[in-house]
Design an enzyme around this catalytic site. Sequence first.
Site, PDB file in Angstrom:
ATOM      1  N   CYS A  31      58.937  19.452   6.919  1.00 34.37           N
ATOM      2  CA  CYS A  31      58.119  19.639   8.124  1.00 34.37           C
ATOM      3  C   CYS A  31      58.722  18.865   9.296  1.00 34.37           C
ATOM      4  O   CYS A  31      58.727  17.633   9.301  1.00 34.37           O
ATOM      5  CB  CYS A  31      56.697  19.173   7.809  1.00 34.37           C
ATOM      6  SG  CYS A  31      55.650  18.902   9.236  1.00 34.37           S
ATOM      7  N   CYS A  34      56.370  16.477  11.166  1.00 36.03           N
ATOM      8  CA  CYS A  34      56.084  15.328  10.289  1.00 36.03           C
ATOM      9  C   CYS A  34      57.198  14.286  10.404  1.00 36.03           C
ATOM     10  O   CYS A  34      56.931  13.088  10.505  1.00 36.03           O
ATOM     11  CB  CYS A  34      55.969  15.773   8.828  1.00 36.03           C
ATOM     12  SG  CYS A  34      54.676  16.974   8.511  1.00 36.03           S
TER      13      CYS A  34
END
Length: 107
Positions: A31, A34
């Site tokens: 991600c 993230c």
Amino acid sequence: MSAIEFTDANFQSEVLESSVPVLVDFWAEWCGPCRAIAPVITELATEYSGKAKIGKVDVDSNPQTAMNYNVRSIPTLLFFVDGQVRDQMIGSASKREFQKKLDALVG
């Protein structure tokens, strides 16, 4: 101080039974957003040491915890006090936004 690695196995003791507020970052290696907030999460872990716990749950390795909290998109950040979710943020945000939420819970 780095962020604590929360897992399906330690979530109860580290988060739900914590005597201080806890920020949990649900994330995954793949991600992008993230990874973008990861340095901020680490800084917060250092800055709030002793006042709050800051940690991360890898949703790929710990699907049960992510499922228990209906985490459908990442990053999702949940703020716990006394074992209850008190606030949440979905998606990337500035360090200041995280600090505002933490400060409200730390008191």
